[in-house]
Design a protein around this motif. Structure first.
Motif, mmCIF file in Angstrom:
data_model
loop_
_atom_site.group_PDB
_atom_site.id
_atom_site.type_symbol
_atom_site.label_atom_id
_atom_site.label_comp_id
_atom_site.label_asym_id
_atom_site.label_seq_id
_atom_site.Cartn_x
_atom_site.Cartn_y
_atom_site.Cartn_z
ATOM 1 N N ARG A 294 0.832 -1.214 0.000
ATOM 2 C CA ARG A 294 0.000 0.000 0.000
ATOM 3 C C ARG A 294 0.865 1.262 0.000
ATOM 4 O O ARG A 294 0.558 2.241 -0.706
ATOM 5 C CB ARG A 294 -0.952 -0.012 1.186
ATOM 6 C CG ARG A 294 -1.980 1.102 1.158
ATOM 7 C CD ARG A 294 -2.997 0.981 2.287
ATOM 8 N NE ARG A 294 -3.898 2.124 2.293
ATOM 9 C CZ ARG A 294 -5.101 2.153 1.727
ATOM 10 N NH1 ARG A 294 -5.545 1.082 1.095
ATOM 11 N NH2 ARG A 294 -5.848 3.234 1.779
ATOM 12 N N ASP A 295 1.957 1.255 0.775
ATOM 13 C CA ASP A 295 2.835 2.430 0.836
ATOM 14 C C ASP A 295 3.312 2.852 -0.550
ATOM 15 O O ASP A 295 3.504 4.039 -0.829
ATOM 16 C CB ASP A 295 4.074 2.140 1.690
ATOM 17 C CG ASP A 295 3.753 1.904 3.149
ATOM 18 O OD1 ASP A 295 2.582 2.049 3.548
ATOM 19 O OD2 ASP A 295 4.691 1.547 3.899
ATOM 20 N N PHE A 296 3.540 1.865 -1.400
ATOM 21 C CA PHE A 296 4.144 2.086 -2.714
ATOM 22 C C PHE A 296 3.343 3.081 -3.549
ATOM 23 O O PHE A 296 3.923 3.902 -4.269
ATOM 24 C CB PHE A 296 4.247 0.740 -3.431
ATOM 25 C CG PHE A 296 4.836 0.792 -4.810
ATOM 26 C CD1 PHE A 296 6.141 1.172 -5.013
ATOM 27 C CD2 PHE A 296 4.065 0.431 -5.916
ATOM 28 C CE1 PHE A 296 6.691 1.201 -6.282
ATOM 29 C CE2 PHE A 296 4.604 0.443 -7.189
ATOM 30 C CZ PHE A 296 5.914 0.837 -7.379
ATOM 31 N N SER A 297 2.023 3.035 -3.461
ATOM 32 C CA SER A 297 1.212 3.808 -4.405
ATOM 33 C C SER A 297 0.122 4.645 -3.749
ATOM 34 O O SER A 297 -0.762 5.161 -4.435
ATOM 35 C CB SER A 297 0.559 2.855 -5.415
ATOM 36 O OG SER A 297 -0.190 1.845 -4.744
ATOM 37 N N ALA A 298 0.148 4.811 -2.429
ATOM 38 C CA ALA A 298 -0.934 5.502 -1.727
ATOM 39 C C ALA A 298 -0.816 7.028 -1.766
ATOM 40 O O ALA A 298 -1.769 7.723 -1.382
ATOM 41 C CB ALA A 298 -0.987 5.035 -0.271
ATOM 42 N N ASP A 299 0.300 7.559 -2.215
ATOM 43 C CA ASP A 299 0.509 9.001 -2.246
ATOM 44 C C ASP A 299 -0.598 9.681 -3.066
ATOM 45 O O ASP A 299 -0.722 9.442 -4.276
ATOM 46 C CB ASP A 299 1.872 9.290 -2.877
ATOM 47 C CG ASP A 299 2.208 10.763 -2.908
ATOM 48 O OD1 ASP A 299 1.375 11.589 -2.493
ATOM 49 O OD2 ASP A 299 3.322 11.096 -3.361
ATOM 50 N N PRO A 300 -1.391 10.538 -2.446
ATOM 51 C CA PRO A 300 -2.490 11.171 -3.193
ATOM 52 C C PRO A 300 -2.006 12.125 -4.281
ATOM 53 O O PRO A 300 -2.764 12.440 -5.208
ATOM 54 C CB PRO A 300 -3.272 11.921 -2.102
ATOM 55 C CG PRO A 300 -2.285 12.144 -1.002
ATOM 56 C CD PRO A 300 -1.367 10.954 -1.038
#
Length: 781
Positions: A146-152
């Protein structure tokens, strides 16, 4: 009965085909077992659970052999769900999901029957592991899905999902690669994923509901179904096959980028006992208990699995092999491996390497989370891995580099003096500590546990308050307040000059810490985002803190591009030079020579084409002082080329050092190399023959200066015609050399006055005779 009922077949669970499905369950103490078939996943309550499993089609199973119950069902069951209805010898009845489930409904409520091949993504049959000659070539990157692509702010379509790894061509506003293209550009060989098997604490039905206040985030160390991908990372957790297909798409996408995939696996405990995958099936068998019969708690979360018991060991072996074969997984990191008996880990390594692929990497944490009834001699701790085909985390090296994990304690890179000896142990791949080979140590500074690297360094510098950090526990601010507001107003990079990023002391210490890891013997691992100066806002245990704390902020690549370039350069250097990837203690002892180990400086040489390197000699220097230091280096006929300095890292020459001394900037590292084939410098060879009437030469040596370098000691290297002979090289422009013949370190001088050797112009070599007691030398040739 448990001890004698061992089943050795590799076909437990549901074996599906379009014509029939065969069900096998190991339940040796059951009085009766029935298969309960369902058309749907059941009725979910407000917590996302299914508690009523009555009403299915219940078919009695046959008590077969070795404690196994058997049922063959003719017809195509794909798309159906099932449970086992088990009647115990005490008369109690319980419903249990299949411990060997290959697919499950949302939140793991029921086992599902799927045609695995039907859910393979296009091209899966052609998917291959990226080539790797040997395990020593590994560079690991620990990452949460999740950390990999959660950046809004980043342009991912599938935020927090497996499919985010399939998104290529993503760029930031300045054209920098992000996402999977970033991983490829960085050069890592393996992505180590935090647990991705089905876990309990995230409600998959609400994870994409922005209005839900239920937890949407966890690291995954709360396992439920060990052989099924987690559904919260799938685009549709309601369809059991979707998570299978999308997980395989992720693996295939990484493989196509040349990156292997490692799973973080949690076979030491389960999140829950009564609702876990084992206890409802065979009560009392799978968990360790203490002398009083209470559940053992070496994991720190209330239970621990009895890995030493035959069918528990078999389950783990079967599970690991299933992931390796069905999902093409390339490695396994074992959580709290100290709670797993060494025989089990050894058998896993042997079977996987022998029967699946010898390049699959196996390693883990060689410690427990608390006291365990597992005898010490059976715990998989540091040293137990010697020559057994698996590796362990090197926490000795970790502490030497950074200090403690959560406090203000310092290490070599963070400001503690007199840590040189501990750093040297790690540099050598722990071969004089706990390993037989550098391949048995995983070198790292930080991972998901504890403070990450940037936050740890801020704490050692006493800057966490200035950065605006507040204490976070269980995803909330201690003392109340908004976590989001704290994050948004914090200034973790307030000390970094955006125009001169690499001049920040915190940046320098961070690069030095991982620079040591990436240039030491052993297998290196960095935490995702280290190359972007990732912060978690001082949260040392962010497993429940959600995206606001954990998401990788891809905008940092633009802000701190020189840091990324430095990491990329170090990885490129390591991958291109086998001298950094030696495989045996004998190689390390033969080719690694210490040059300096004092005053917060460690310098060493990888000499004589170490491990078949194309560079003849390599010098690596770590300067943990704030100030510049000068280091004596051996004379080189071609000069020392600089591949790494305080500003740049890579595989190409940045500079050439022609002196026998080099300046190393404060809080930095340097890598120099000497290669054959370079343009030789114009030099003169000087040979000195020393003659003593008494014939006593022990301890006598030369002190020379004016050689074009710095003054130094030169030892007599051989005896010839009754004389001691020494030789050295000086630049061709040198016309006069000063010398003193002395005993040991100035215990005596042969003569009191300084003496000189005059070298004629145009000479390429000179041989000089020095007689004891004479102030003058005599040219022989």
């Amino acid at each position: 009965m448990y001890d004698t009922a061992y089943y050795d077949g590799r076909d437990l669970g549901c074996t599906y085909s379009g014509m029939e499905s065969i069900f096998r369950l190991w339940a040796p103490d059951a009085r009766k077992v029935s298969l309960a078939l369902y058309q749907d996943a059941g009725s979910y309550n407000s917590e996302g659970k299914v508690t009523d499993h009555a009403g299915g089609l219940e078919i009695g199973m046959k008590e077969w052999k070795d404690g196994v119950w058997f049922l063959r069902f003719f017809g195509d069951l794909a798309g159906r769900y099932y449970m086992y209805k088990i009647e115990g010898r005490d008369g109690g009845i319980r419903y249990a999901a299949d411990p060997y489930s290959r697919a499950v409904s949302a939140n793991g409520a029921r086992s599902a029957i799927v045609d695995l091949k039907a859910w393979n993504p296009p091209g899966w049959e052609e998917d291959k592991r990226p080539p790797m000659e040997s395990l020593q070539d590994s560079v690991l990157y620990e990452l949460h899905v999740r950390d990999f692509s959660a950046d809004p702010e980043a342009g991912f379509k599938y935020k927090g999902k497996y499919k985010a790894f399939t998104e290529t061509g993503l760029r930031d506003d300045e054209g920098n690669k992000i996402g999977i293209d970033h991983l490829e550009e960085l050069g890592v060989t393996h992505v180590h994923l935090l647990p991705v098997s089905d876990f309990q604490t995230v409600n998959e039905l609400r994870v994409d509901d922005p209005d839900s206040s239920e937890p949407k985030y966890n690291w995954g160390y709360d396992p439920q179904h060990y052989n099924v991908p987690e559904g919260s990372y799938a685009t549709d957790p309601l369809k059991p096959g979707v998570r299978i297909r999308e997980f395989k798409e992720m693996v295939m996408a990484l493989h196509r980028k040349g990156i292997r995939v490692i799973l973080d696996v949690v076979y030491n405990h389960t999140y829950n006992v009564e609702e876990g995958p084992f206890e409802p099936v065979v009560p009392g068998y799978y968990y360790r208990r203490d002398a009083e019969g209470k559940l053992a708690n070496g994991s720190g979360v209330g239970n621990e699995l009895a890995t030493e018991r035959p069918m528990m060991r078999k389950y783990i072996l079967d599970s690991v092999r299933y992931w390796a074969e069905e999902y093409h997984i390339d490695g396994f990191r074992f959580d709290l491996m100290g709670l797993m008996d060494t025989d089990t880990i050894t058998q896993i390594a042997d079977e996987i390497h022998r029967e699946v692929d010898p390049s699959i990497l196996i390693y883990g944490e060689p410690w427990t989370g608390g006291e365990t009834p597992l005898p010490l001699r059976q715990q998989t701790l540091k040293g137990t891995q010697r020559s057994k085909g698996f590796s362990v985390f090197n926490d000795h090296f970790r502490a030497a580099i950074k200090g403690d994990s959560d406090g203000q304690g310092k290490g070599f890179a963070t400001g503690r003096p007199e840590m040189e000896a501990e750093i040297i142990e790690g540099i050598k791949g722990a071969v004089h500590d706990f390993a037989d080979s550098p391949l048995e140590t995983i070198n790292y500074v930080t991972v998901h546990d504890n403070l990450n690297l940037w936050d740890k360094i801020l704490k050692t510098q006493g800057q966490q308050m200035e950065a605006g950090f507040q204490e976070i526990r269980d995803g909330e601010l201690v003392g109340g307040g908004s976590l989001r507001e704290m994050v948004e107003r914090s200034e973790p990079y307030r000390s970094v000059d955006k125009e001169h990023v690499l001049q920040s002391e915190t940046v320098k210490r961070a690069i030095l810490a991982n620079g040591i890891v990436l240039t030491s013997q052993g297998i290196p691992m960095i935490q995702a985002g280290d190359e972007l100066l990732r912060t978690k806002y001082g949260d040392h245990n962010s497993y429940r803190s959600g995206d606001i704390v954990n998401a990788i902020r891809w905008g940092n690549k633009r802000k701190f591009k020189p840091v990324f370039d430095y990491y990329r350069g170090l990885i490129e250097l390591r991958k291109n030079h086998p001298a950094f990837r030696m495989t045996s203690k004998e190689q390390v002892e033969k080719h690694l020579k210490m040059l300096r180990s004092e005053d917060n400086t460690v310098a060493y040489m990888l000499k004589d084409y170490a491990n078949g390197d194309v560079w003849k000699n390599i010098i690596v220097v770590y300067n943990a002082n704030r100030h510049e230091i000068n280091l004596d280096i051996p004379f080189s006929l071609t000069g020392w080329k600089v591949a790494v300095n305080s500003k740049h890292a890579g595989n190409e020459a940045l500079d050439c050092i022609v002196d026998e001394e080099v300046a190393v900037a404060g809080l930095s590292m340097m890598v120099l190399y000497e290669e054959v084939g370079g343009t030789p410098r114009q030099v003169k060879k000087v040979e000195i023959q020393y003659e003593r009437p008494d014939g006593k030469y022990d301890g006598w040596n030369l002190w020379v200066w004016g050689t074009g370098y710095h003054e130094r000691r030169v030892d007599f290297e051989r005896m010839e015609n009754g004389r001691a002979v020494a030789s050295f090289i000086v630049p061709s422009h040198v016309k006069r050399i000063g010398y003193i013949v002395r005993l040991n370190d100035w215990e005596a001088k042969d003569v009191e006055r300084d003496s000189y050797i005059e070298l004629g112009p145009g000479q390429s070599a000179a041989t000089v005779l020095i007689r004891s007691g004479s102030e003058h030398s005599k040219k022989i040739s």
